[in-house]
Design an enzyme around this catalytic site. Structure first.
Site, mmCIF file in Angstrom:
data_model
loop_
_atom_site.group_PDB
_atom_site.id
_atom_site.type_symbol
_atom_site.label_atom_id
_atom_site.label_comp_id
_atom_site.label_asym_id
_atom_site.label_seq_id
_atom_site.Cartn_x
_atom_site.Cartn_y
_atom_site.Cartn_z
ATOM 1 N N ASP A 147 57.043 -1.613 -93.154
ATOM 2 C CA ASP A 147 56.421 -2.139 -94.366
ATOM 3 C C ASP A 147 56.215 -0.977 -95.345
ATOM 4 O OD1 ASP A 147 53.915 -4.763 -94.733
ATOM 5 O OD2 ASP A 147 55.112 -3.704 -96.226
ATOM 6 N N GLU A 194 47.054 -9.368 -100.462
ATOM 7 C CA GLU A 194 46.735 -8.369 -99.453
ATOM 8 C C GLU A 194 45.252 -7.983 -99.475
ATOM 9 O OE1 GLU A 194 51.176 -6.549 -100.087
ATOM 10 O OE2 GLU A 194 49.903 -5.565 -98.623
#
Ligand code: GLC
Length: 598
Positions: free
Chosen positions: A264, A460
């Site tokens: 990621d 997020e």
């Protein structure tokens, strides 16, 4: 291939930090546009701008001094349609799609999204998210289909099949099963936190989507920022980006995954002892392609040094580069430039059929939690209230033109309808008035009131409701309760829709509503909302509510320790099955919740 060429191949950089000539010079294997990155950093860029940039990067990768040229591959977060592209139709986020309980719909959405992506010359989607969310505090709850592993497994298989279709065809994109493993199970729902569970439950609950994705031949897996602690043994395995056991022994050895594993965004930098540009532990743990958006030059230099110093065996680099090239071969990337070869035309971004598909998805995503007879709304004079009622940013949520879904306005979403616009299209503008906060309105002039309570967009960590904060919507958005107080209880039926990325405590909003709809994050097709809210001209329901919750809905401000919920997963009313909810308890706002067990 030389060592430099192999290390370049395992490196992925963001388009804001890498030019086509860099791709050529450094043999880069992959690029991405993170949320909020567009060609020329123009949010309103055209499909042609995307195509042109794609072709520049591709041609650069095919003009290296390598004996056999290896094309660069471009990945993008198309997580609810091709959401970075101006004018694209955006589907409901996954939490709403989960309420539809319709895997076949996922396959159709996946195919339509793949066409949108290929129309811009891109061949890789960082989707679907396969998190099986356990705590709605998590800021990424809306990226999850369900808390039910079985539904996530079925949806994963359908969405991957829809996105990938026939690998190598002009309407196929690589899918990404993400984020491996346990992203939706962190304690207190903390983003990038620690998933504390047994290994058995990790496979039973959090890996369920991967079984479906693998069954559909998913070509890429993205590693999670989260950590894993095994509560059966007490072993703290630490960050997933450094977990060789799960990333190699389990994912490769036991599950037989043969595609590529990508890290990621700067995820390697979270491994103890690592930086964003230097992490032999992550490469040795099984990461094949390193997403190093900005510090990619340093990453290349350090990784070459690691191989020369034998901190990374050459065999690991060879294996990683070979996997990446094998995936590119299966994707047809060696055959032609995705921008120059046959690809769908720009019309697929928001064609009538795409908009109709999104409108159908919106209808199916709505969950009716209360209906004391107010629905369907009669076609009279309607008052619309609430800050979110005419806000495509709030209606679409995060990952919409920008990463956070912020710094945008409704006019940045052409080819779209806010709820207000949709009601005006359906009833005629003169029959629909709007007030953001309900101040000074004589509601007796209206036959019905539509109130929208809404979260502001987020993505997020920014979306976490950090423990011990309350899960009550009106604690975070008092303006919505205030608006509802101004217009409710005056003899005019009030239908409240909640735009949210998660289940929230809403007893106070429901008590002031004659009907209450969990609309989650519907995206750009507001007409799908109007379809279900409004009666047909003959007074009968045009559509019924078919959505059923894919997550438990909290009864109070905190996660119940005893498991008691206001509405269990699977709950949802229909117009033919109304239910009088009666008054719900309204305690003073909770200032701090008790410790949670997950
Ligand atoms: C983000 C997300 C991941 C996304 C990636 C690239 O931080 O965790 O889901 O695909 O970075 O934008």
């Amino acid at each position: 291939m030389t060592l430099e060429q192999k290390v370049g191949q395992i490196t992925q950089a963001d388009i804001r930090s890498v030019t086509p000539d860099d791709v050529r010079k450094y043999y880069l294997g992959s690029i991405l546009n993170g949320g909020g990155a567009w060609p020329g950093m123009n949010m309103h860029g055209s499909v042609d701008d995307w195509l042109k940039l794609s072709d520049e990067y591709y041609r650069a990768s095919m003009s290296t001094d390598m004996a056999v040229k290896v094309p660069v591959i471009w990945g993008t977060d198309a997580v609810h349609g091709h959401n970075n592209v101006y004018g694209a139709t955006l589907f409901p986020h996954n939490i709403g799609l989960g309420a539809a309980h319709d895997p076949a719909l996922m396959a159709r959405i996946g195919h339509a999204t793949a066409e949108q992506i290929r129309a811009t010359g891109i061949t890789w989607a960082f989707a679907p998210t396969l998190a099986v969310v356990q705590n709605p505090r998590w800021g990424r709850t809306y990226e999850s289909y369900s808390s039910d592993p079985a539904e996530v497994r079925a949806y994963a298989e359908a969405m991957v099949a829809g996105l990938q279709g026939q690998l190598g065809s002009a309407t196929s994109v690589l899918a990404t099963a993400k984020h491996w493993l346990g992203d939706g199970g962190t304690f207190h729902g903390q983003n990038e936190g620690v998933t504390q569970t047994t290994e058995a439950n990790l496979y039973r609950t959090h890996a369920a989507g991967y079984y479906g994705a693998l069954a559909a031949n998913v070509q890429t897996v993205m590693v999670s920022y989260s950590s894993f602690t095994d509560t059966a043994t007490g072993r703290a395995w630490g960050k997933m980006h450094g977990n060789a056991y799960l990333n190699t022994d389990v994912l490769r050895g036991r599950l037989g995954f043969e595609g590529l594993v990508v890290s990621d965004w700067n995820g390697i930098g979270q491994v103890p002892g690592c930086t964003n540009w230097h992490c032999p532990q992550a490469i040795n743990a099984g990461i094949d392609l390193a997403m190093v958006p900005d510090d990619w030059k340093k990453f290349i230099a350090w990784t070459i040094e690691d191989v020369q110093a034998r901190r990374i065996p050459m065999s690991r680099i060879d294996e990683a580069a070979a996997r990446i090239i094998a995936v590119k071969l299966r994707s047809g990337l060696f055959d032609r430039s995705p921008a120059a070869g046959p690809h769908p035309g720009a019309e697929v971004m928001s064609s009538p059929s795409v908009r109709e598909l999104a409108r159908e998805a919106v209808r199916k995503s709505l969950v009716l939690l209360k209906n004391d007879g107010a629905l369907p709304l009669k076609r009279g004079r309607i008052l619309v209230v609430g800050k979110g009622a005419d806000s495509l940013p709030m209606q679409s949520g995060g990952w919409s033109l920008t990463w956070q879904g912020d710094n945008t306005k409704t006019s940045d979403f052409p080819n779209a309808d806010s709820l207000l616009a949709a009601l005006r299209k359906s009833l005629g503008s003169t029959n629909v008035d709007y007030s953001a906060d309900g101040t000074g309105v004589d509601v007796s002039r209206y036959s019905g009131i539509v109130m929208v309570a809404a979260e502001k967009p987020y993505a997020e960590t920014a979306g976490d409701i950090v423990f011990p904060a309350s899960l009550r919507h009106s604690s975070r958005y008092p303006e919505d309760l205030a608006a509802l107080d101004r217009v409710s209880g005056k003899g005019v039926p009030v239908v409240t829709l909640l735009f949210s990325g998660r289940p929230v405590a809403a007893n106070d909003l429901m008590n002031r509503s004659d009907a209450f709809v969990a609309a989650f994050l519907p995206g750009t097709e507001g007409l799908g909302l109007a379809d279900v809210l409004l009666a047909a001209p003959d007074g009968r329901a045009a559509y019924d509510f078919t959505g059923r919750l894919s997550f438990d809905w909290p009864a109070g401000d905190c996660l119940p320790q005893q498991g008691g919920y206001r509405f269990p997963r699977g709950y949802g009313l229909s117009l033919t099955r109304p239910a009088r909810l009666g008054p719900l308890p309204e305690s003073p706002p909770t200032m701090a919740c008790p410790p949670e067990s997950r």
